[in-house]
Motif scaffolding. Structure first.
Motif, PDB file in Angstrom:
ATOM      1  N   SER A 125       0.952  -1.254  -0.016  1.00 27.54           N
ATOM      2  CA  SER A 125      -0.005   0.106   0.003  1.00 27.54           C
ATOM      3  C   SER A 125       0.742   1.224  -0.294  1.00 27.54           C
ATOM      4  O   SER A 125       0.460   2.156  -0.843  1.00 27.54           O
ATOM      5  N   GLY A 126       1.741   1.463   0.707  1.00 29.39           N
ATOM      6  CA  GLY A 126       2.569   2.531   1.010  1.00 29.39           C
ATOM      7  C   GLY A 126       3.538   2.601  -0.257  1.00 29.39           C
ATOM      8  O   GLY A 126       3.910   3.619  -0.793  1.00 29.39           O
ATOM      9  N   ILE A 127       3.885   1.665  -1.090  1.00 30.94           N
ATOM     10  CA  ILE A 127       4.505   1.638  -2.064  1.00 30.94           C
ATOM     11  C   ILE A 127       3.944   2.237  -3.433  1.00 30.94           C
ATOM     12  O   ILE A 127       4.356   2.932  -4.051  1.00 30.94           O
ATOM     13  N   TRP A 128       2.656   1.756  -3.591  1.00 35.95           N
ATOM     14  CA  TRP A 128       1.485   2.118  -4.466  1.00 35.95           C
ATOM     15  C   TRP A 128       1.316   3.459  -4.227  1.00 35.95           C
ATOM     16  O   TRP A 128       1.331   4.545  -5.202  1.00 35.95           O
ATOM     17  N   LEU A 172      -8.022   8.356   4.350  1.00 29.36           N
ATOM     18  CA  LEU A 172      -8.480   9.930   4.237  1.00 29.36           C
ATOM     19  C   LEU A 172      -7.115  10.650   3.637  1.00 29.36           C
ATOM     20  O   LEU A 172      -7.072  11.523   2.849  1.00 29.36           O
ATOM     21  N   MET A 173      -6.086  10.197   4.646  1.00 25.33           N
ATOM     22  CA  MET A 173      -4.757  10.842   4.323  1.00 25.33           C
ATOM     23  C   MET A 173      -4.191  10.626   3.024  1.00 25.33           C
ATOM     24  O   MET A 173      -3.370  11.615   2.415  1.00 25.33           O
ATOM     25  N   MET A 174      -4.276   9.593   2.445  1.00 25.78           N
ATOM     26  CA  MET A 174      -3.942   9.110   0.975  1.00 25.78           C
ATOM     27  C   MET A 174      -4.971   9.725   0.088  1.00 25.78           C
ATOM     28  O   MET A 174      -4.336  10.080  -1.211  1.00 25.78           O
ATOM     29  N   ILE A 180      -5.268   5.202  -5.267  1.00 27.62           N
ATOM     30  CA  ILE A 180      -6.539   4.253  -5.487  1.00 27.62           C
ATOM     31  C   ILE A 180      -6.096   2.956  -5.172  1.00 27.62           C
ATOM     32  O   ILE A 180      -6.747   2.293  -4.117  1.00 27.62           O
ATOM     33  N   LEU A 181      -5.162   2.363  -5.678  1.00 25.40           N
ATOM     34  CA  LEU A 181      -4.593   1.194  -5.647  1.00 25.40           C
ATOM     35  C   LEU A 181      -3.985   1.005  -4.149  1.00 25.40           C
ATOM     36  O   LEU A 181      -4.031  -0.255  -3.519  1.00 25.40           O
ATOM     37  N   ALA A 182      -3.373   2.000  -3.680  1.00 21.34           N
ATOM     38  CA  ALA A 182      -2.772   1.977  -2.300  1.00 21.34           C
ATOM     39  C   ALA A 182      -3.971   1.605  -1.177  1.00 21.34           C
ATOM     40  O   ALA A 182      -3.688   0.758  -0.369  1.00 21.34           O
ATOM     41  N   VAL A 183      -5.170   2.336  -1.475  1.00 28.29           N
ATOM     42  CA  VAL A 183      -6.123   2.242  -0.514  1.00 28.29           C
ATOM     43  C   VAL A 183      -6.941   0.770  -0.823  1.00 28.29           C
ATOM     44  O   VAL A 183      -7.128   0.226   0.296  1.00 28.29           O
ATOM     45  N   ILE A 184      -6.943   0.303  -2.001  1.00 32.78           N
ATOM     46  CA  ILE A 184      -7.415  -1.035  -2.211  1.00 32.78           C
ATOM     47  C   ILE A 184      -6.716  -1.938  -1.505  1.00 32.78           C
ATOM     48  O   ILE A 184      -7.251  -2.836  -0.792  1.00 32.78           O
ATOM     49  N   PHE A 185      -5.299  -2.028  -1.628  1.00 32.33           N
ATOM     50  CA  PHE A 185      -4.513  -2.994  -1.052  1.00 32.33           C
ATOM     51  C   PHE A 185      -4.472  -2.935   0.439  1.00 32.33           C
ATOM     52  O   PHE A 185      -4.187  -3.869   1.148  1.00 32.33           O
ATOM     53  N   LEU A 186      -4.473  -1.552   0.930  1.00 38.32           N
ATOM     54  CA  LEU A 186      -4.632  -1.481   2.453  1.00 38.32           C
ATOM     55  C   LEU A 186      -5.801  -2.094   2.870  1.00 38.32           C
ATOM     56  O   LEU A 186      -5.806  -2.975   4.033  1.00 38.32           O
TER      57      LEU A 186
END
Length: 196
Positions: A42-45, A158-160, A52-58
């Motif tokens: 998630s952090g890498i995305w 929300l931060m992302m 969006i990908l970061a949030v999905i993977f999180l």
């Protein structure tokens, strides 16, 4: 708070997934590791400008994290599984915080405060779990609070995603973590009957 009070609404879906994965021959620890790698991505995305990908993977990692707990309870919870679970949860959060910090260096001071507030809250949580004679659904005493994993995921999301208010959201998250730490400290004093 949401983990403690809202789990009953999503538990049937979690249980169904856990049953399916057990039938496939997966163990709870294997799913814990899957949740970990999904979560740290998630952090890498985010760092690579894919919020969006970061949030999905999180959130997928959070779901797998809930499923692995159900799988453990349906078979046999292991102390090693608990160690992995708690450790990997923090590493997933760190991944997102670092992804934001590296992409937005001007927010690093607020993210440092957030990290300190999480350390404060989780230290109390883990210490009370270690010294308490009570045991809950997990292999240690689970001390509820205003900020549990789901609330943390909401704030990280929300931060992302909400760029104009990223600083404000981070500082609110800091305040909520500090409040939760104090709340847990006060509860621990009653729980452990330490009134000196």
């Amino acid at each position: 708070m949401l983990d403690t009070h809202g789990r009953k609404f999503v538990q049937p879906i979690i249980h169904k997934t856990a049953t399916h994965l057990l039938r496939m021959g997966l163990t709870a620890n294997q799913v814990t590791i899957m949740a970990f790698f999904t979560g740290i991505s998630s952090g890498i995305w985010f760092f690579y400008n894919q919020p969006i990908l970061a949030v999905i993977f999180l959130w997928l990692s959070g779901y797998l994290d809930a499923v692995d707990g159900s799988m453990a309870r349906m078979t046999k919870p292991s102390p090693w599984g608990t160690v992995m679970d708690v450790t990997f949860d923090r590493l997933v959060e760190i991944s997102v915080i670092l992804g934001i910090a590296f992409l937005y260096p001007e927010l690093q001071w607020a993210l440092l405060l957030l990290s300190v507030s999480i350390i404060f809250s989780i230290t109390i949580f883990l210490t009370v779990g270690a010294v308490s004679e009570k045991q809950g659904m997990k292999s240690f005493y689970y001390q509820a609070g205003v900020a549990e994993r789901t609330e943390g995921f909401i704030f990280l999301t929300l931060m992302m995603l909400v760029e104009p208010f990223r600083l404000e959201i981070t500082l609110i998250f800091v305040a909520v973590e500090i409040f939760t730490g104090i709340q847990r400290m006060l509860e621990a004093r009653k729980l452990l009957k330490d009134v000196n």
